[in-house]
Design a protein around this motif. Structure first.
Motif, mmCIF file in Angstrom:
data_model
loop_
_atom_site.group_PDB
_atom_site.id
_atom_site.type_symbol
_atom_site.label_atom_id
_atom_site.label_comp_id
_atom_site.label_asym_id
_atom_site.label_seq_id
_atom_site.Cartn_x
_atom_site.Cartn_y
_atom_site.Cartn_z
ATOM 1 N N MET A 166 0.822 -1.299 0.073
ATOM 2 C CA MET A 166 0.057 0.027 0.144
ATOM 3 C C MET A 166 1.020 1.368 -0.183
ATOM 4 S SD MET A 166 -2.672 1.228 2.918
ATOM 5 C CE MET A 166 -3.629 -0.176 2.718
ATOM 6 N N THR A 167 0.331 2.399 -0.825
ATOM 7 C CA THR A 167 1.307 3.385 -0.787
ATOM 8 C C THR A 167 0.540 4.514 -0.305
ATOM 9 O OG1 THR A 167 0.473 3.898 -3.109
ATOM 10 C CG2 THR A 167 2.362 2.466 -3.017
ATOM 11 N N LYS B 9 -0.284 7.106 -2.086
ATOM 12 C CA LYS B 9 -1.145 7.518 -2.929
ATOM 13 C C LYS B 9 -2.561 6.735 -2.956
ATOM 14 C CE LYS B 9 -1.501 7.762 -8.110
ATOM 15 N NZ LYS B 9 -1.063 7.579 -9.231
ATOM 16 N N ASP B 10 -2.604 5.294 -2.720
ATOM 17 C CA ASP B 10 -3.682 4.482 -2.361
ATOM 18 C C ASP B 10 -4.254 5.125 -0.958
ATOM 19 O OD1 ASP B 10 -2.769 2.772 -4.262
ATOM 20 O OD2 ASP B 10 -1.591 1.433 -2.615
ATOM 21 N N LYS C 241 -6.234 8.392 -1.872
ATOM 22 C CA LYS C 241 -7.230 8.040 -2.916
ATOM 23 C C LYS C 241 -8.574 7.423 -1.918
ATOM 24 C CE LYS C 241 -8.941 5.255 -6.725
ATOM 25 N NZ LYS C 241 -8.675 3.807 -7.391
ATOM 26 N N ALA C 242 -8.264 6.700 -1.048
ATOM 27 C CA ALA C 242 -9.302 6.158 -0.385
ATOM 28 C C ALA C 242 -10.001 7.165 0.543
ATOM 29 C CB ALA C 242 -9.023 5.047 0.732
ATOM 30 N N TRP D 222 -11.370 -1.576 4.975
ATOM 31 C CA TRP D 222 -10.721 -1.264 3.750
ATOM 32 C C TRP D 222 -9.136 -1.451 3.966
ATOM 33 C CZ3 TRP D 222 -6.735 2.425 3.075
ATOM 34 C CH2 TRP D 222 -6.268 2.317 1.883
ATOM 35 N N ARG D 223 -8.453 -0.826 5.044
ATOM 36 C CA ARG D 223 -7.016 -1.295 5.262
ATOM 37 C C ARG D 223 -6.693 -2.666 5.414
ATOM 38 N NH1 ARG D 223 -2.554 -2.578 5.395
ATOM 39 N NH2 ARG D 223 -0.924 -1.787 6.853
ATOM 40 N N SER E 246 -7.028 -4.303 1.955
ATOM 41 C CA SER E 246 -6.402 -3.814 0.783
ATOM 42 C C SER E 246 -4.951 -4.328 0.476
ATOM 43 C CB SER E 246 -5.924 -2.483 0.911
ATOM 44 O OG SER E 246 -5.250 -2.081 1.938
#
Length: 99
Positions: A1-2, A4-5, A8-9, A43-44, A47
């Protein structure tokens, strides 16, 4: 996970919160906040998992889960097969970072 991810979320969930506030007359209640928090936590967790159709990088430490139970863990090797109903995760992705 970055990062950026995560950004976005974050934007997607902020939009959901705004929609809740708009439909609720501008008020966000305790239940709304709890739901948003729960959605973020789920989500975390989800993901970082990959399904069996994706192959891990060779030599990476992984955990393999089948039917909700840990099936295997360790370094992924070219000879390893992953159960078709399994999901797997890189161990490093389960460790929180500040990156």
């Amino acid at each position: 996970m970055t990062r950026k991810d995560i950004e976005k979320a974050k934007a997607e969930n902020a939009e959901r919160i705004a929609n809740i506030a708009y439909s609720g007359g501008g008020h966000i209640g305790q239940d709304d906040l709890e739901t948003v928090f729960e959605n973020g936590a789920e989500w975390r967790i989800n993901s970082v998992w990959h399904d069996a159709s994706e192959k891990p990088k060779l030599g990476e430490l992984i955990i393999v889960e089948v039917y909700g139970k840990i099936w295997d863990y360790g370094k992924y090797d070219v000879c390893d097969t992953i159960h078709p109903k399994a999901r797997w995760v890189y161990m490093k992705d389960l460790i929180p970072t500040k990156d």
